[in-house]
Design a protein around this motif. Structure first.
Motif, PDB file in Angstrom:
ATOM      1  N   CYS A 352     134.948  83.445 -20.476  1.00  0.00           N
ATOM      2  CA  CYS A 352     136.025  84.432 -20.343  1.00  0.00           C
ATOM      3  C   CYS A 352     135.466  85.820 -20.061  1.00  0.00           C
ATOM      4  CB  CYS A 352     136.870  84.465 -21.618  1.00  0.00           C
ATOM      5  SG  CYS A 352     137.783  82.941 -21.928  1.00  0.00           S
ATOM      6  N   GLY A 353     134.313  86.147 -20.674  1.00  0.00           N
ATOM      7  CA  GLY A 353     133.701  87.451 -20.428  1.00  0.00           C
ATOM      8  C   GLY A 353     133.242  87.611 -18.991  1.00  0.00           C
ATOM      9  N   SER A 354     132.745  86.542 -18.396  1.00  0.00           N
ATOM     10  CA  SER A 354     132.337  86.593 -16.988  1.00  0.00           C
ATOM     11  C   SER A 354     133.542  86.839 -16.084  1.00  0.00           C
ATOM     12  CB  SER A 354     131.641  85.287 -16.600  1.00  0.00           C
ATOM     13  OG  SER A 354     130.518  85.048 -17.424  1.00  0.00           O
ATOM     14  N   ILE A 355     134.631  86.108 -16.346  1.00  0.00           N
ATOM     15  CA  ILE A 355     135.849  86.293 -15.552  1.00  0.00           C
ATOM     16  C   ILE A 355     136.415  87.689 -15.775  1.00  0.00           C
ATOM     17  CG2 ILE A 355     138.181  85.424 -15.152  1.00  0.00           C
ATOM     18  CD1 ILE A 355     137.193  82.683 -16.123  1.00  0.00           C
ATOM     19  N   PHE A 356     136.337  88.174 -17.022  1.00  0.00           N
ATOM     20  CA  PHE A 356     136.817  89.511 -17.367  1.00  0.00           C
ATOM     21  C   PHE A 356     136.079  90.581 -16.562  1.00  0.00           C
ATOM     22  CE2 PHE A 356     136.571  93.164 -20.464  1.00  0.00           C
ATOM     23  CZ  PHE A 356     137.904  93.528 -20.379  1.00  0.00           C
ATOM     24  N   THR A 357     134.761  90.436 -16.426  1.00  0.00           N
ATOM     25  CA  THR A 357     133.965  91.400 -15.666  1.00  0.00           C
ATOM     26  C   THR A 357     134.345  91.388 -14.186  1.00  0.00           C
ATOM     27  OG1 THR A 357     132.117  91.107 -17.214  1.00  0.00           O
ATOM     28  CG2 THR A 357     131.618  92.099 -15.073  1.00  0.00           C
ATOM     29  N   VAL A 358     134.517  90.185 -13.630  1.00  0.00           N
ATOM     30  CA  VAL A 358     134.929  90.075 -12.228  1.00  0.00           C
ATOM     31  C   VAL A 358     136.301  90.700 -12.007  1.00  0.00           C
ATOM     32  CG1 VAL A 358     135.517  88.440 -10.381  1.00  0.00           C
ATOM     33  CG2 VAL A 358     133.526  88.023 -11.835  1.00  0.00           C
ATOM     34  N   ALA A 359     137.219  90.443 -12.947  1.00  0.00           N
ATOM     35  CA  ALA A 359     138.574  90.994 -12.820  1.00  0.00           C
ATOM     36  C   ALA A 359     138.568  92.517 -12.874  1.00  0.00           C
ATOM     37  CB  ALA A 359     139.464  90.424 -13.927  1.00  0.00           C
ATOM     38  N   LEU A 360     137.714  93.101 -13.722  1.00  0.00           N
ATOM     39  CA  LEU A 360     137.630  94.561 -13.799  1.00  0.00           C
ATOM     40  C   LEU A 360     137.112  95.150 -12.485  1.00  0.00           C
ATOM     41  CD1 LEU A 360     136.180  95.233 -17.381  1.00  0.00           C
ATOM     42  CD2 LEU A 360     138.537  95.433 -16.617  1.00  0.00           C
ATOM     43  N   CYS A 361     136.147  94.475 -11.886  1.00  0.00           N
ATOM     44  CA  CYS A 361     135.558  94.978 -10.641  1.00  0.00           C
ATOM     45  C   CYS A 361     136.536  94.901  -9.470  1.00  0.00           C
ATOM     46  CB  CYS A 361     134.283  94.207 -10.298  1.00  0.00           C
ATOM     47  SG  CYS A 361     132.935  94.437 -11.482  1.00  0.00           S
ATOM     48  N   LEU A 362     137.431  93.897  -9.481  1.00  0.00           N
ATOM     49  CA  LEU A 362     138.329  93.673  -8.348  1.00  0.00           C
ATOM     50  C   LEU A 362     139.762  94.115  -8.606  1.00  0.00           C
ATOM     51  CD1 LEU A 362     137.147  90.086  -7.281  1.00  0.00           C
ATOM     52  CD2 LEU A 362     136.426  92.298  -6.342  1.00  0.00           C
ATOM     53  N   GLN A 363     140.005  94.804  -9.734  1.00  0.00           N
ATOM     54  CA  GLN A 363     141.383  95.131 -10.079  1.00  0.00           C
ATOM     55  C   GLN A 363     142.031  96.109  -9.097  1.00  0.00           C
ATOM     56  OE1 GLN A 363     141.607  97.000 -13.886  1.00  0.00           O
ATOM     57  NE2 GLN A 363     139.993  98.484 -13.480  1.00  0.00           N
ATOM     58  N   SER A 364     141.226  96.922  -8.410  1.00  0.00           N
ATOM     59  CA  SER A 364     141.789  97.849  -7.437  1.00  0.00           C
ATOM     60  C   SER A 364     141.987  97.208  -6.066  1.00  0.00           C
ATOM     61  CB  SER A 364     140.889  99.083  -7.293  1.00  0.00           C
ATOM     62  OG  SER A 364     139.585  98.702  -6.891  1.00  0.00           O
ATOM     63  N   SER A 365     141.388  96.027  -5.868  1.00  0.00           N
ATOM     64  CA  SER A 365     141.473  95.357  -4.577  1.00  0.00           C
ATOM     65  C   SER A 365     142.593  94.322  -4.527  1.00  0.00           C
ATOM     66  CB  SER A 365     140.139  94.663  -4.247  1.00  0.00           C
ATOM     67  OG  SER A 365     139.070  95.580  -4.270  1.00  0.00           O
ATOM     68  N   LEU A 366     142.778  93.595  -5.605  1.00  0.00           N
ATOM     69  CA  LEU A 366     143.789  92.551  -5.654  1.00  0.00           C
ATOM     70  C   LEU A 366     144.836  92.894  -6.706  1.00  0.00           C
ATOM     71  CD1 LEU A 366     141.404  89.457  -5.493  1.00  0.00           C
ATOM     72  CD2 LEU A 366     142.729  90.446  -3.621  1.00  0.00           C
ATOM     73  N   PRO A 367     146.116  92.841  -6.376  1.00  0.00           N
ATOM     74  CA  PRO A 367     147.165  93.294  -7.301  1.00  0.00           C
ATOM     75  C   PRO A 367     147.306  92.421  -8.537  1.00  0.00           C
ATOM     76  CG  PRO A 367     148.115  92.279  -5.336  1.00  0.00           C
ATOM     77  CD  PRO A 367     146.653  92.420  -5.067  1.00  0.00           C
ATOM     78  N   TRP A 368     146.854  91.155  -8.475  1.00  0.00           N
ATOM     79  CA  TRP A 368     147.028  90.273  -9.626  1.00  0.00           C
ATOM     80  C   TRP A 368     145.822  90.261 -10.562  1.00  0.00           C
ATOM     81  CZ3 TRP A 368     143.355  86.387  -9.527  1.00  0.00           C
ATOM     82  CH2 TRP A 368     142.760  86.109  -8.301  1.00  0.00           C
ATOM     83  N   MET A 369     144.755  90.976 -10.214  1.00  0.00           N
ATOM     84  CA  MET A 369     143.570  91.000 -11.060  1.00  0.00           C
ATOM     85  C   MET A 369     143.807  91.633 -12.448  1.00  0.00           C
ATOM     86  SD  MET A 369     140.844  89.473 -10.240  1.00  0.00           S
ATOM     87  CE  MET A 369     140.300  88.480  -8.856  1.00  0.00           C
ATOM     88  N   PRO A 370     144.608  92.710 -12.559  1.00  0.00           N
ATOM     89  CA  PRO A 370     144.868  93.246 -13.900  1.00  0.00           C
ATOM     90  C   PRO A 370     145.507  92.227 -14.842  1.00  0.00           C
ATOM     91  CG  PRO A 370     145.472  94.854 -12.245  1.00  0.00           C
ATOM     92  CD  PRO A 370     145.150  93.583 -11.512  1.00  0.00           C
ATOM     93  N   TYR A 371     146.331  91.338 -14.282  1.00  0.00           N
ATOM     94  CA  TYR A 371     146.945  90.302 -15.124  1.00  0.00           C
ATOM     95  C   TYR A 371     145.901  89.279 -15.585  1.00  0.00           C
ATOM     96  CZ  TYR A 371     151.296  92.239 -13.313  1.00  0.00           C
ATOM     97  OH  TYR A 371     152.312  93.086 -12.991  1.00  0.00           O
TER      98      TYR A 371
END
Length: 497
Positions: A352-371
């Motif tokens: 989950c921590g690995s996915i969390f890091t990826v989501a933080l990096c891409l949250q400005s690029s993909l609209p569903w990443m913050p979720y």
């Protein structure tokens, strides 16, 4: 004239035991979890208070952050001192009196917090965090000792797990009390911090109604009459002869024997695997990154589109998630086993921590990443609560025999508070420096926790202390000719440090 033997009264026994657990827990791990969570609500008001009261002139932002880090980290520093004080205090005053006297630190803390606003002294806030930590350090060590010696042996394991439940419950209640509708108003932060006094008063009101630990009364004090009275009250029956005989046999066997000192644990080759497991997994508990998840949760909820006014309620949801996980852990630990829960917990946290890091990096690029990041927040908290949070606390009890158990508990307490101090002091700077990669350092800790559990931790489910000690001796001395013959665990006075 013969009298019918007195039968146990389940209602009386259940109510006394429940009151014992609640009265000890309310000023122990509940107080710890409560004070751990309420400090996050008034972060900005306290930082503004520091800025306004610093010698009449504002401070640079980095110095405000440094002062705030010191305020947060003084709590675990006090806990370190409390962990060192707990053992001698429990021997000199007894378990119950130690918990009662410990509330002196709570009263001192509430006084400093409550009156810090009027003279405009942030130093009083900083100073108040130290005795509050001492109180937590004492109670978190004495509480399991008191409960473990007061409950029947068939309930000892389940009651040991209530410490985790009380911690999670304290976190949730602290988050609720920190809502703006209650004491989370920016002008009431000093009252929020001083509310720890209520928990101390509750313990002072109910704990004196309960007896002292029967084992302490007989083995440490030699008071057979008081021990008998305490046993009868706690069990709800006068038929306690069998249990009293066991305590008397242990008292006789304890004479002339002493427990290991903390430093002697590291000198005994027969304890190598136990000490390694305790050090690695005890450190991993505080360094696995749950603090970073809690700290970043509010921003994740904002990015996911949750309105600003509703973010505080989502934060309460994270605490409720940990409370749910703690209850699940208590229910399944005897069925699943300690090793499987730890491996699953740390393994899931790493994923989950690995996915969390990826989501933080891409949250400005993909609209569903913050979720996705918000989902990872809850998944990380659930994984932590089901595995590491619940199981790590009982390692010192199960991996060490009575000769080494008191020293192991002391080492575990000192280690926990030291790591918590370092995390509290350094995390704000880690968060500011690493930004979206703030969880990367903690990923290595989760992986180490998984590996250590898989290779070093023996299976303890369904085994007696004798069987666990025998297996650990075999693992520490794979070739029997290279190690001393195992003669079984030595039963000694467990409170001597």
């Amino acid at each position: 004239m013969l009298h019918a033997p007195s039968k146990p009264c389940p209602d009386i026994q259940g109510s006394v035991l429940l009151l014992t657990i609640c009265a000890a827990g309310i000023g122990g791990t509940f107080q710890f979890g409560y004070n751990l969570s309420i400090i996050s609500a008034p972060t900005l008001p306290i930082q503004e208070f520091i800025n306004e009261t610093w010698q009449g002139q504002p401070l640079p932002d980095h110095l405000v952050l440094l002062v705030w880090s010191l305020i947060v980290s003084l709590y675990p520093l006090g806990g370190l001192f409390g962990a060192l004080l707990a053992g001698p205090l429990a021997i000199i005053l007894g378990r119950k009196k130690s918990l009662l006297v410990n509330n002196i630190f709570v009263v001192a803390t509430a006084t400093l917090f409550g009156f810090s606003h009027r003279p405009g002294s942030f130093e009083m806030v900083m100073l108040g965090r130290l005795p509050l930590g001492v109180s937590a350090g004492v109670s978190m060590n004495v509480q399991p000792m008191y409960l473990g010696e007061s409950v029947p042996k068939e309930l000892r394991g389940a009651v040991a797990m209530t410490s985790v439940t009380f911690t999670a419950l304290g976190i949730v209640i602290g988050q609720v009390v920190g809502l703006r509708e209650l004491l989370g108003d920016p002008q009431a932060w000093h009252l929020l911090l001083a509310s720890c006094l209520v928990l101390g008063v509750l313990q002072l009101a109910f704990l004196p109604l309960l007896p002292e630990s029967p084992r302490y009364l007989l083995i440490d004090c030699g008071d057979m009459e008081a021990c008998l009275a305490a046993l009868q009250r706690l069990r709800g029956t006068t038929e306690v002869a069998e249990e009293l005989a066991e305590l008397e046999e242990e008292r006789i066997f304890c004479q002339g024997r002493r427990a290991l000192r903390p430093w002697e644990l590291f000198q005994d080759r027969g304890l190598w695997r136990q000490v390694t497991s305790l050090m690695v997994l005890g450190s991993a508990l505080e360094l696995c990154g749950t603090n970073s998840v809690y700290a970043y949760a509010s921003s994740m909820f904002r990015e996911a589109g949750i309105p600003e006014g509703k973010v505080q309620y989502a934060i309460v949801g994270t605490g409720s998630c940990e409370l749910l996980a703690a209850c699940i852990s208590c229910a399944v630990i005897e069925m699943v086993g300690r090793r499987k829960l730890l491996i699953a917990g740390y393994g899931l946290m790493a994923c989950c921590g690995s996915i969390f890091t990826v989501a933080l990096c891409l949250q400005s690029s993909l609209p569903w990443m913050p979720y996705l990041a918000m989902f990872c927040v809850f998944a990380l908290i659930l994984s932590f609560g089901i595995g590491p949070a619940g199981v790590t606390g009982i390692l010192a009890m199960e991996l060490f025999d009575q000769k080494a158990r008191p020293a192991a508990s002391m080492v575990c307490g000192v280690l926990m508070w030291t790591m918590l101090f370092l995390v509290g002091l350094g995390f704000p700077f880690i968060m500011e420096g690493l930004c979206h990669f703030l969880y990367v350092p903690f990923l290595g800790v989760c992986v180490c926790g998984t590996i250590c559990t898989g290779f070093f931790l023996p299976k303890t489910k369904g085994k007696t202390f004798l069987e666990i000690s025998e297996e650990l001796h075999r693992l520490n001395f794979p070739r029997q000719s290279q190690g001393p013959e195992w003669l079984g665990p030595e039963v000694i006075q467990a409170t001597e440090l």
